[in-house]
Design an enzyme around this catalytic site. Structure first.
Site: not given
Ligand code: PLP
Length: 395
Positions: A48, A102, A174, A199
């Site tokens: 952690r 998102y 992001d 992703k």
């Molecule tokens: C999937 C996604 C998230 C969140 O990610 P998790 O791993 O599902 O918590 C944030 N931003 C974008 C653009 C995403 O596609």
């Protein structure tokens, strides 16, 4: 070797790998200890604290790919997003967020921020005026996402960082849709880069993880909160993510290529109206995308012609899987009106330009000819059905 002198596929394959001193195995050993010695050691390690050997190794790879000093790996993309935002926002502060975000990030802000007395403004649009207008004296963070979901709009990185720098505002992006292979926002002056590693970094639809890359000082500030919130990733999954990332460069480049070919083909296809892909010269933000991205990515969306039922079309697909999430080696589709943007309601969707027949397409690494064939057979199946229906109504 210093990572900055290495090519991207070399970084993907090697940077941060752990040496197997005992047996000289070719891949990083997995250190699963949750208990480490505290006497006579430089670092007190604990999962952690984000500092196990595997966590540290993978952080180096991800930092190198973004061209950043340091990184932290989280248990999900949302753990990375929430920890990072809250690390820079105190009670009484204000954050400006891009309008198209998102869904999970949007929910975090509107459902949670009020109780921390953090105020927020979603921009009216993506231009400089919209961002400037949203700023307040107490704005501490500007948060953006480009390309955005699902219409692949592009936000101008230079514009945002210039606006923020003059006022001492921290900028966050992001970068999930682009991946570091296609876009390195730190080079444009963005302070902090966030990823859902679920992703493109994971890339096989079998890992949930997140990552943040920034300067050492910013990472320290995020870590101070991260160790308290506790959103670290298990070392087994850290190892699996390291393995997945070895092929990220070649996966994403293949996905870029496939997406470009398919976007052009879909654009000219009967049964498909508008195609939204930043690589197409007809995309509103094509030139901006070209200026700040190295590749246009594997994500696109398109509108089905009005006579085609989106659900029937997706059910008729044989190879492409109708499914949530994105960025795996396999191609997937979904219609945002029924999934990611369902809760917005039809009116708000309309405002955002998300029609009921919009399909988001996450392009995989399969052969383009097979993907074309699948789309073609699905379209012909549902258009002939549509015609039949019409006939039976007439009779
Ligand atoms: C999937 C996604 C998230 C969140 O990610 P998790 O791993 O599902 O918590 C944030 N931003 C974008 C653009 C995403 O596609």
């Amino acid at each position: 070797m210093k990572a900055k002198n290495l090519g991207v596929n070399t970084i993907c394959t090697h940077t941060g790998e752990l040496k197997d001193e005992q047996y000289q195995g070719a891949v990083s050993p997995i250190y699963l200890s949750s208990s480490y010695a505290f006497m006579d050691v430089d670092v007190k390690r604990y999962p952690r604290y984000f500092n196990t050997p595997n966590q540290e190794g993978l952080s180096k790879k991800i930092a190198a790919l973004e061209g950043g000093e340091d990184a932290l790996i989280f248990g999900s993309g949302m753990a990375a997003v929430s920890t990072t935002l809250l690390a820079f926002l105190n009670a009484g502060d204000h954050v400006v967020l891009q309008k198209t975000l998102y869904g999970g990030t949007y929910n975090l802000v509107v459902e949670e921020f009020e109780k921390y007395n953090i105020s927020y403004t979603f921009t009216d649009g993506l231009g400089a005026d919209a961002f400037a207008k949203a700023l307040q004296d107490n704005t501490k963070v500007i948060y953006i996402e480009t390309p955005s979901n699902p219409l692949m709009t592009i936000t101008d990185l230079h514009m945002v960082t210039q606006l923020a720098k003059s006022k001492g505002i921290v900028t966050m992006i992001d970068n999930t849709f682009a991946s570091p292979i296609n876009q390195q926002p730190l080079k444009f002056g963005v302070d902090i880069v966030i990823h859902s590693a679920t992703k493109y970094m994971g890339g096989h639809s079998d890992i949930c993880a997140g990552a943040v890359v920034a300067s050492k000082a910013h990472i320290e500030q995020i870590w101070n909160l991260a160790k308290n919130l506790g959103g670290s990733l298990s070392d087994l999954t850290v190892w699996l993510l390291e393995r997945s990332m070895k092929t990220m460069g070649i996966r994403v480049k293949k996905q870029n290529k496939n997406a470009m070919k398919l976007a052009k083909w879909l654009d000219a296809l009967d049964g498909i109206d508008t195609v939204y892909y930043p690589g197409l010269t007809t995309h509103t933000d094509h030139l901006l995308a070209k200026a700040q991205m190295k590749g246009f990515g594997g994500m696109m969306s398109f509108e089905l012609a009005a006579n085609i039922d989106p659900e029937a079309f997706q059910k008729a697909l044989r190879l492409i899987k109708p499914s949530m999430s994105l960025a795996g080696v396999e191609s997937t589709m979904l219609n945002p009106a029924q999934t990611s943007h369902f809760l917005l309601g039809e009116e708000e969707r309309k405002k955002q330009g998300i029609s009921e027949g919009l399909i988001r397409f996450s392009v995989g690494i399969e052969q383009v000819k097979d993907l074309k064939q699948d789309i073609k057979q699905a379209l012909s199946k549902v258009s002939s059905k549509a015609k039949k229906k019409k006939k039976s109504v007439l009779h």
